[in-house]
Each structure stands twice: as C-alpha cells, then as structure tokens.
Design a protein around this motif. Structure first.
Motif, PDB file in Angstrom:
ATOM      1  N   THR A   1       2.356   7.034  12.255  1.00 14.19           N
ATOM      2  CA  THR A   1       2.734   8.184  13.072  1.00 14.19           C
ATOM      3  C   THR A   1       3.539   7.685  14.261  1.00 14.19           C
ATOM      4  OG1 THR A   1       0.719   9.329  12.415  1.00 14.19           O
ATOM      5  CG2 THR A   1       1.888  10.172  14.342  1.00 14.19           C
ATOM      6  N   HIS A   2       4.758   8.195  14.404  1.00 13.24           N
ATOM      7  CA  HIS A   2       5.669   7.779  15.472  1.00 13.24           C
ATOM      8  C   HIS A   2       5.393   8.592  16.741  1.00 13.24           C
ATOM      9  CE1 HIS A   2       7.873   5.434  12.522  1.00 13.24           C
ATOM     10  NE2 HIS A   2       7.842   6.499  11.725  1.00 13.24           N
ATOM     11  N   PRO A   3       5.845   8.104  17.904  1.00  8.06           N
ATOM     12  CA  PRO A   3       5.602   8.821  19.165  1.00  8.06           C
ATOM     13  C   PRO A   3       6.151  10.252  19.188  1.00  8.06           C
ATOM     14  CG  PRO A   3       6.359   6.594  19.624  1.00  8.06           C
ATOM     15  CD  PRO A   3       6.465   6.800  18.149  1.00  8.06           C
ATOM     16  N   ASP A   4       7.198  10.514  18.402  1.00  5.50           N
ATOM     17  CA  ASP A   4       7.761  11.869  18.397  1.00  5.50           C
ATOM     18  C   ASP A   4       7.005  12.812  17.451  1.00  5.50           C
ATOM     19  OD1 ASP A   4       8.538  10.867  15.955  1.00  5.50           O
ATOM     20  OD2 ASP A   4      10.660  11.372  16.171  1.00  5.50           O
ATOM     21  N   GLY A   5       5.948  12.326  16.804  1.00  6.25           N
ATOM     22  CA  GLY A   5       5.123  13.164  15.940  1.00  6.25           C
ATOM     23  C   GLY A   5       5.468  13.076  14.465  1.00  6.25           C
ATOM     24  N   SER A   6       6.577  12.455  14.140  1.00  8.47           N
ATOM     25  CA  SER A   6       6.935  12.322  12.726  1.00  8.47           C
ATOM     26  C   SER A   6       6.109  11.199  12.088  1.00  8.47           C
ATOM     27  CB  SER A   6       8.430  12.046  12.578  1.00  8.47           C
ATOM     28  OG  SER A   6       8.753  10.799  13.169  1.00  8.47           O
ATOM     29  N   GLN A   7       6.014  11.261  10.780  1.00  5.70           N
ATOM     30  CA  GLN A   7       5.226  10.269  10.057  1.00  5.70           C
ATOM     31  C   GLN A   7       6.078   9.591   8.990  1.00  5.70           C
ATOM     32  OE1 GLN A   7       1.853  12.347   8.464  1.00  5.70           O
ATOM     33  NE2 GLN A   7       0.641  12.024  10.318  1.00  5.70           N
ATOM     34  N   THR A   8       5.778   8.339   8.753  1.00 10.20           N
ATOM     35  CA  THR A   8       6.413   7.573   7.687  1.00 10.20           C
ATOM     36  C   THR A   8       5.312   7.069   6.767  1.00 10.20           C
ATOM     37  OG1 THR A   8       8.143   6.848   9.212  1.00 10.20           O
ATOM     38  CG2 THR A   8       7.919   5.620   7.158  1.00 10.20           C
ATOM     39  N   VAL A   9       5.509   7.277   5.470  1.00 10.66           N
ATOM     40  CA  VAL A   9       4.533   6.820   4.488  1.00 10.66           C
ATOM     41  C   VAL A   9       5.175   5.710   3.681  1.00 10.66           C
ATOM     42  CG1 VAL A   9       3.141   7.470   2.501  1.00 10.66           C
ATOM     43  CG2 VAL A   9       3.480   9.099   4.369  1.00 10.66           C
ATOM     44  N   ARG A  10       4.455   4.572   3.586  1.00  7.83           N
ATOM     45  CA  ARG A  10       4.934   3.454   2.796  1.00  7.83           C
ATOM     46  C   ARG A  10       3.882   3.133   1.725  1.00  7.83           C
ATOM     47  NH1 ARG A  10       6.120  -2.193   5.557  1.00  7.83           N
ATOM     48  NH2 ARG A  10       3.930  -2.486   5.108  1.00  7.83           N
ATOM     49  N   GLU A  11       4.363   2.946   0.505  1.00 14.11           N
ATOM     50  CA  GLU A  11       3.460   2.677  -0.605  1.00 14.11           C
ATOM     51  C   GLU A  11       3.815   1.331  -1.223  1.00 14.11           C
ATOM     52  OE1 GLU A  11       2.204   4.750  -4.828  1.00 14.11           O
ATOM     53  OE2 GLU A  11       3.488   5.814  -3.456  1.00 14.11           O
ATOM     54  N   ASN A  12       2.806   0.487  -1.378  1.00 16.80           N
ATOM     55  CA  ASN A  12       2.991  -0.820  -2.025  1.00 16.80           C
ATOM     56  C   ASN A  12       2.213  -0.823  -3.328  1.00 16.80           C
ATOM     57  OD1 ASN A  12       4.484  -1.819   0.143  1.00 16.80           O
ATOM     58  ND2 ASN A  12       2.635  -2.485   1.201  1.00 16.80           N
ATOM     59  N   ARG A  13       2.881  -1.165  -4.410  1.00 15.64           N
ATOM     60  CA  ARG A  13       2.220  -1.259  -5.711  1.00 15.64           C
ATOM     61  C   ARG A  13       2.303  -2.693  -6.196  1.00 15.64           C
ATOM     62  NH1 ARG A  13       3.271   4.028  -9.311  1.00 15.64           N
ATOM     63  NH2 ARG A  13       3.119   5.530  -7.658  1.00 15.64           N
ATOM     64  N   THR A  14       1.199  -3.165  -6.736  1.00 13.19           N
ATOM     65  CA  THR A  14       1.184  -4.497  -7.305  1.00 13.19           C
ATOM     66  C   THR A  14       0.564  -4.437  -8.687  1.00 13.19           C
ATOM     67  OG1 THR A  14      -0.964  -4.972  -6.313  1.00 13.19           O
ATOM     68  CG2 THR A  14       0.960  -5.634  -5.060  1.00 13.19           C
ATOM     69  N   ASP A  15       1.062  -5.284  -9.570  1.00 13.73           N
ATOM     70  CA  ASP A  15       0.495  -5.402 -10.909  1.00 13.73           C
ATOM     71  C   ASP A  15      -0.310  -6.683 -10.951  1.00 13.73           C
ATOM     72  OD1 ASP A  15       1.671  -3.088 -11.840  1.00 13.73           O
ATOM     73  OD2 ASP A  15       3.497  -4.125 -12.509  1.00 13.73           O
ATOM     74  N   ASN A  16      -1.612  -6.543 -11.146  1.00 14.59           N
ATOM     75  CA  ASN A  16      -2.494  -7.700 -11.233  1.00 14.59           C
ATOM     76  C   ASN A  16      -2.586  -8.121 -12.691  1.00 14.59           C
ATOM     77  OD1 ASN A  16      -2.978  -7.328  -8.525  1.00 14.59           O
ATOM     78  ND2 ASN A  16      -4.762  -6.057  -8.884  1.00 14.59           N
ATOM     79  N   VAL A  17      -2.033  -9.246 -12.995  1.00 13.19           N
ATOM     80  CA  VAL A  17      -2.009  -9.700 -14.390  1.00 13.19           C
ATOM     81  C   VAL A  17      -3.040 -10.741 -14.631  1.00 13.19           C
ATOM     82  CG1 VAL A  17      -0.586 -10.709 -16.183  1.00 13.19           C
ATOM     83  CG2 VAL A  17       0.424  -9.204 -14.499  1.00 13.19           C
TER      84      VAL A  17
END
Length: 80
Positions: free
Chosen positions: A64-80
């Motif tokens: 959540t940024h100071p101006d109220g906007s939000q950023t969503v980051r998604e990390n995917r990993t393949d466990n082999v």
C-alpha cells in the motif's frame, strides 16, 4: 482414486475389449471394454495433472503506497 485404479480400469477394459469372446444379452462387452479403458486413461492423466499442480508454490505480496493505491506482486515457483 489415483494411478492404481486408472491402471486397473485400463487393464480390465482392454481384456474385455480384446480378449473376451463371450456375449451377454443386450450388452456389447467390447464397447464396455473400450469405454473402461478410455476412462482409466483419462483418470491417469487427471491424477498426474492434479498431483503435479500441488508442487507449485505461490507468494502474493500487497504493497500500500502513501497515496492509498496498492500494488500486488505474485511470485510463482515450481518445486521439482
């Protein structure tokens, strides 16, 4: 269910489709065998897909940024 039941259906289905020569009134044993073999093959594929999807992990981070906007980051990993 799983691999074992799928393999069982394939084997019994192929035996009915290819090796059984007896007949039952109103039932085509050859067709029943092919249907069982096909269902078994589909079950094996579905089992493989669902079991391998459990090996993936996912992390989601929301900032959540100071101006109220939000950023969503998604990390995917393949466990082999």
């Amino acid at each position: 269910m799983g691999y074992g039941f799928g393999a069982f259906l394939v084997v019994v289905g192929l035996v009915l489709a290819l090796a059984v020569t007896d007949s039952v009134n109103g039932i085509d044993l050859t067709m029943v065998g092919w249907i069982m073999a096909a269902v078994g093959a589909v079950l094996i594929v579905i089992t493989a897909v669902t079991w391998n999807s459990g090996r993936r992990s996912r992390a989601v981070q929301t900032v959540t940024h100071p101006d109220g906007s939000q950023t969503v980051r998604e990390n995917r990993t393949d466990n082999v």
